[in-house]
Structures are given as C-alpha cells and as structure tokens.
Design a protein around this motif. Structure first.
Motif, short mmCIF file in Angstrom:
data_model
loop_
_atom_site.label_atom_id
_atom_site.label_comp_id
_atom_site.label_asym_id
_atom_site.label_seq_id
_atom_site.Cartn_x
_atom_site.Cartn_y
_atom_site.Cartn_z
N PRO A 152 0.80 -1.24 0.00
CA PRO A 152 0.00 0.00 0.00
C PRO A 152 0.83 1.28 0.00
O PRO A 152 0.30 2.35 -0.32
N TYR A 153 2.10 1.19 0.33
CA TYR A 153 2.91 2.39 0.46
C TYR A 153 3.80 2.65 -0.76
O TYR A 153 4.54 3.64 -0.79
N LEU A 154 3.73 1.77 -1.77
CA LEU A 154 4.60 1.90 -2.94
C LEU A 154 3.78 2.01 -4.22
O LEU A 154 2.71 1.42 -4.34
N ARG A 155 4.30 2.79 -5.18
CA ARG A 155 3.68 2.85 -6.50
C ARG A 155 3.85 1.51 -7.20
O ARG A 155 4.76 0.73 -6.89
N ALA A 156 3.00 1.25 -8.17
CA ALA A 156 3.00 -0.05 -8.85
C ALA A 156 4.34 -0.35 -9.50
O ALA A 156 4.86 -1.47 -9.40
N ASN A 157 4.92 0.63 -10.20
CA ASN A 157 6.19 0.39 -10.88
C ASN A 157 7.33 0.15 -9.90
O ASN A 157 8.23 -0.66 -10.14
N VAL A 158 7.28 0.84 -8.77
CA VAL A 158 8.30 0.64 -7.74
C VAL A 158 8.12 -0.72 -7.09
O VAL A 158 9.09 -1.44 -6.83
N PHE A 159 6.87 -1.10 -6.84
CA PHE A 159 6.59 -2.38 -6.20
C PHE A 159 7.04 -3.53 -7.11
O PHE A 159 7.52 -4.57 -6.62
N GLU A 160 6.89 -3.38 -8.42
CA GLU A 160 7.34 -4.42 -9.34
C GLU A 160 8.85 -4.58 -9.27
O GLU A 160 9.37 -5.71 -9.29
N ARG A 161 9.56 -3.47 -9.15
CA ARG A 161 11.02 -3.56 -9.02
C ARG A 161 11.41 -4.25 -7.72
O ARG A 161 12.39 -5.01 -7.68
N VAL A 162 10.65 -4.00 -6.67
CA VAL A 162 10.93 -4.66 -5.39
C VAL A 162 10.69 -6.16 -5.50
O VAL A 162 11.45 -6.97 -4.95
N HIS A 164 11.02 -7.99 -8.20
CA HIS A 164 12.16 -8.56 -8.92
C HIS A 164 13.38 -8.66 -8.02
O HIS A 164 14.16 -9.63 -8.12
N LEU A 165 13.55 -7.68 -7.15
CA LEU A 165 14.71 -7.66 -6.27
C LEU A 165 14.67 -8.79 -5.25
O LEU A 165 15.69 -9.44 -4.99
N PHE A 166 13.49 -9.06 -4.69
CA PHE A 166 13.38 -10.04 -3.61
C PHE A 166 12.95 -11.43 -4.09
O PHE A 166 13.20 -12.40 -3.38
N LEU A 167 12.29 -11.53 -5.23
CA LEU A 167 11.75 -12.82 -5.67
C LEU A 167 12.39 -13.33 -6.95
O LEU A 167 12.89 -14.46 -7.00
N THR A 168 12.36 -12.51 -7.99
CA THR A 168 12.87 -12.97 -9.28
C THR A 168 14.33 -13.36 -9.18
O THR A 168 14.77 -14.34 -9.80
N CYS A 169 15.11 -12.60 -8.41
CA CYS A 169 16.52 -12.93 -8.27
C CYS A 169 16.70 -14.29 -7.61
O CYS A 169 17.65 -15.03 -7.93
N ARG A 170 15.80 -14.67 -6.71
CA ARG A 170 15.87 -15.99 -6.08
C ARG A 170 15.48 -17.10 -7.06
O ARG A 170 16.07 -18.18 -7.05
N LEU A 171 14.47 -16.84 -7.88
CA LEU A 171 14.07 -17.83 -8.87
C LEU A 171 15.14 -18.02 -9.94
O LEU A 171 15.30 -19.13 -10.48
N ASP A 172 15.85 -16.96 -10.27
CA ASP A 172 16.85 -17.02 -11.35
C ASP A 172 18.22 -17.48 -10.88
O ASP A 172 19.06 -17.83 -11.71
N TYR A 173 18.47 -17.46 -9.58
CA TYR A 173 19.80 -17.78 -9.09
C TYR A 173 20.15 -19.24 -9.38
O TYR A 173 19.47 -20.16 -8.93
N CYS A 174 21.16 -19.45 -10.21
CA CYS A 174 21.62 -20.79 -10.59
C CYS A 174 20.49 -21.64 -11.18
O CYS A 174 20.47 -22.86 -11.02
N ASN A 175 19.52 -20.98 -11.84
CA ASN A 175 18.36 -21.74 -12.33
C ASN A 175 18.69 -22.62 -13.52
O ASN A 175 17.86 -23.45 -13.91
N SER A 176 19.87 -22.49 -14.12
CA SER A 176 20.24 -23.41 -15.20
C SER A 176 20.33 -24.85 -14.69
O SER A 176 20.19 -25.80 -15.46
N LEU A 177 20.54 -25.01 -13.37
CA LEU A 177 20.58 -26.37 -12.79
C LEU A 177 19.23 -27.04 -12.83
O LEU A 177 19.15 -28.27 -12.71
N TYR A 178 18.15 -26.27 -12.98
CA TYR A 178 16.82 -26.84 -12.97
C TYR A 178 16.43 -27.45 -14.31
O TYR A 178 15.37 -28.07 -14.42
#
Length: 321
Positions: A152-162, A164-178
């Motif tokens: 509720p405290y962040l704009r949509a574009n800022v929240f999307e960047r957050v 990616h910062l906290f989730l997408t980076c975890r999904l992508d980390y060493c994901n070639s092993l998958y």
C-alpha cells in the motif's frame, strides 16, 4: 566525516578481515595445494578458504584410497604452513548410485551427506534438487508475505522492481541447474511467480494467470531456465565464459557437406542416462541452441542475443492467447 580521516596504522603481516585483497592473496598463499591435487589427478576448485575436490569413483578401483592419501598430504601441507583443515565444515557427497562405496571411504564416510550446499545451492547425489527447490519456494513465499505489508505504500512500478529484487533474483539464481527437472518440480517454482503476479496486479485466485504474466512481460519459469542455459552457450561460443564451459561445446561437423553445416549448429553428444546425461551442459546447451532460429544464433552482441531470445520465448509462451 568531512575533513576528518582515520589514523593509518602500520600493517606488517596479513591483510584486514573483509578486505578486497584478502581472498586473492589467500588464494596465492595456498596455490601450492594445486600441485598436490595434480599429483593425484584430482580436480579441484577453490576460492579463498573454500576448497572443493572432485574424483570419479568406480567399483573395484582404488580411488577412495587415493583420495584419502591426497587428503593426508593436504593436511600435512596445511600444518606446515600454519593452517588447519576445518573438519567441522567438511562434507562429502557421492553423485550416482554408489551406496556400496560408503564403506570404502574410511574416515570420510562420517562426512557423507545426502546433499551439500554449494554457493547457496543445495545439491544432492541424485540431482533431483528437491531440497533446493523447497528452500527457494519457502524463502520466496516468506518474502511475498512481507512484501504484501508494504504494497500500500509503494507505487505499482516501484513495487514491481521490489518484487524482482526479492523474488525474481531468487528464482533465477543458478536456475540453469533446474533444466530437465520433472514438470511437478518446475510447477512449484512457477507457483511462486504466479503468486507474485497476483500480488502485484491484485488478480484473484480464481482468475487465469497466463494473460496477467503476458501483460507484465514476465517469461515463465521454464523459459527463464532455458534462457539462462542459452546465455551460457552464447558466452561460451564468444569467448566470454570460463574455458571449462567452452571446451564442452563443438561445432556440428557431419561426414559430408550439408546445408546444416553453415547454420552455426553444435554437435550433441550421445548420452545413456536421461535424468543426468541429457541435463548436462554439453548436451542441453547444444540441443537448445540448435532449436533456435538462425537469426538468433547469428546475433553479434550479447545484448542483441538476449533481446531476440526473450522475444522468441515470449512468442512461444503467449502467442496462443
């Protein structure tokens, strides 16, 4: 702060803990260990004080005893150079179905694990990566619950960047092993991305998520895995990857001249185990590479290759909508 500086103390020995030069200088200090491993024909990787050694095991061979003799020499060298092997952090993992070898490892059998953590990734002897996927999914959903509180405290574009910062980076980390994992395991990772998209857009659970992912231009997890493997292939072919990766790829050379020889194809080695051999970089990389359109394989720069590849995968995933 301002014009004030800290005092400069003399440093006659070593380097400060946490310094940039620390890992590099320590690697130079323990460089003689490489000659010990070479003497026993054992492969190794090391970074600072983290050391990993690799040895193929065959039934009836003396490889386990060879490994034990090598470790004895390593301990002796460390002792003579004011270092000590930390046995509390020593772990052994056997890749493949070699349960009978445990008893021949001697004292090392006490350190055998079903899985080990390597650079933040849990690797198991069967290459199923169940613990790794479970850890990623658990961590991501924990982050999602925390992010829901600040939305509720962040704009949509800022929240999307957050996200990616906290989730997408975890999904992508060493994901070639998958690559090559069963669909049920990949679906668990996809559920994380689906939940993130629903949180960002406010989509309800009963609504179909694929159009939402398409509107966000988020590649599905399965395509992100292929994207990473192909990225390594492109870098390997263009001298932008470590030699041990580039050496695994070779141009396709048929017995007689064919049109495919001029299409930048790669040779695909034969394998005997689908769950392991087909997932190796030397097989998965060329197979995915050969399936790409020629204009993507012919890309001249990394940025161009990434752009064309993302567009290609986006079309495969969402053009049927």
């Amino acid at each position: 702060m301002g014009p004030h500086n800290s005092k400069i103390p003399p440093l006659k020995y070593g380097v400060p803990q946490g310094s940039i030069l620390g890992p590099a200088l320590f690697a130079l200090y323990v460089l003689p260990l490489g000659s010990i491993f070479s003497r026993y024909s054992i492969s190794f990787h090391c970074f600072a004080d983290d050391l990993q050694i690799y040895l193929p095991l065959k039934a009836g061979s003396d490889h386990p005893q060879l490994l034990l003799r090598c470790l004895d020499d390593v301990k002796q060298w460390l002792s003579l150079n004011f270092l000590k092997l930390n046995e509390n952090k020593t772990e052994v993992v056997i890749f493949g179905n070699f349960n009978h070898i445990d008893s021949t490892l001697g004292a090392l059998s006490l350190y055998c694990k079903t899985h080990v953590k390597n650079l933040g990734v849990y690797i198991d002897g069967s290459f199923k990566l169940n613990k790794q996927v479970s850890a990623v999914v658990q961590s991501c959903f924990f982050q999602l619950r925390q992010l829901a509180k600040v939305k509720p405290y962040l704009r949509a574009n800022v929240f999307e960047r957050v996200i990616h910062l906290f989730l997408t980076c975890r999904l992508d980390y060493c994901n070639s092993l998958y690559y090559g994992l069963d669909q049920a395991t990949i679906h668990r990772l996809q559920m994380v991305q689906n939940a993130a998209a629903r949180l960002l857009t406010g989509t309800k659970r009963r609504e179909h998520i694929t159009p939402v992912l398409a509107s966000l231009h988020w590649l599905l997890v399965s395509y992100r895995i292929q994207f990473k493997v192909l990225l390594f292939v492109f870098k390997s072919l263009n001298a932008r990857a470590p030699p041990y990766l580039s050496e695994l790829l070779s141009p396709y050379a048929p017995g007689k001249t064919m049109r495919s020889t001029s299409k930048l194809m790669l040779s695909i080695p034969r394998t005997y185990l689908k769950s392991r051999g087909d997932r190796s970089f030397s097989v998965a990389g060329p197979r995915l590479w050969n399936s790409l359109p020629l204009n993507i394989r012919s890309a001249q720069t990394l940025e161009q290759f990434k752009s064309l590849l993302q567009t290609h995968f986006y079309a495969l995933a969402f053009d049927t909508l």
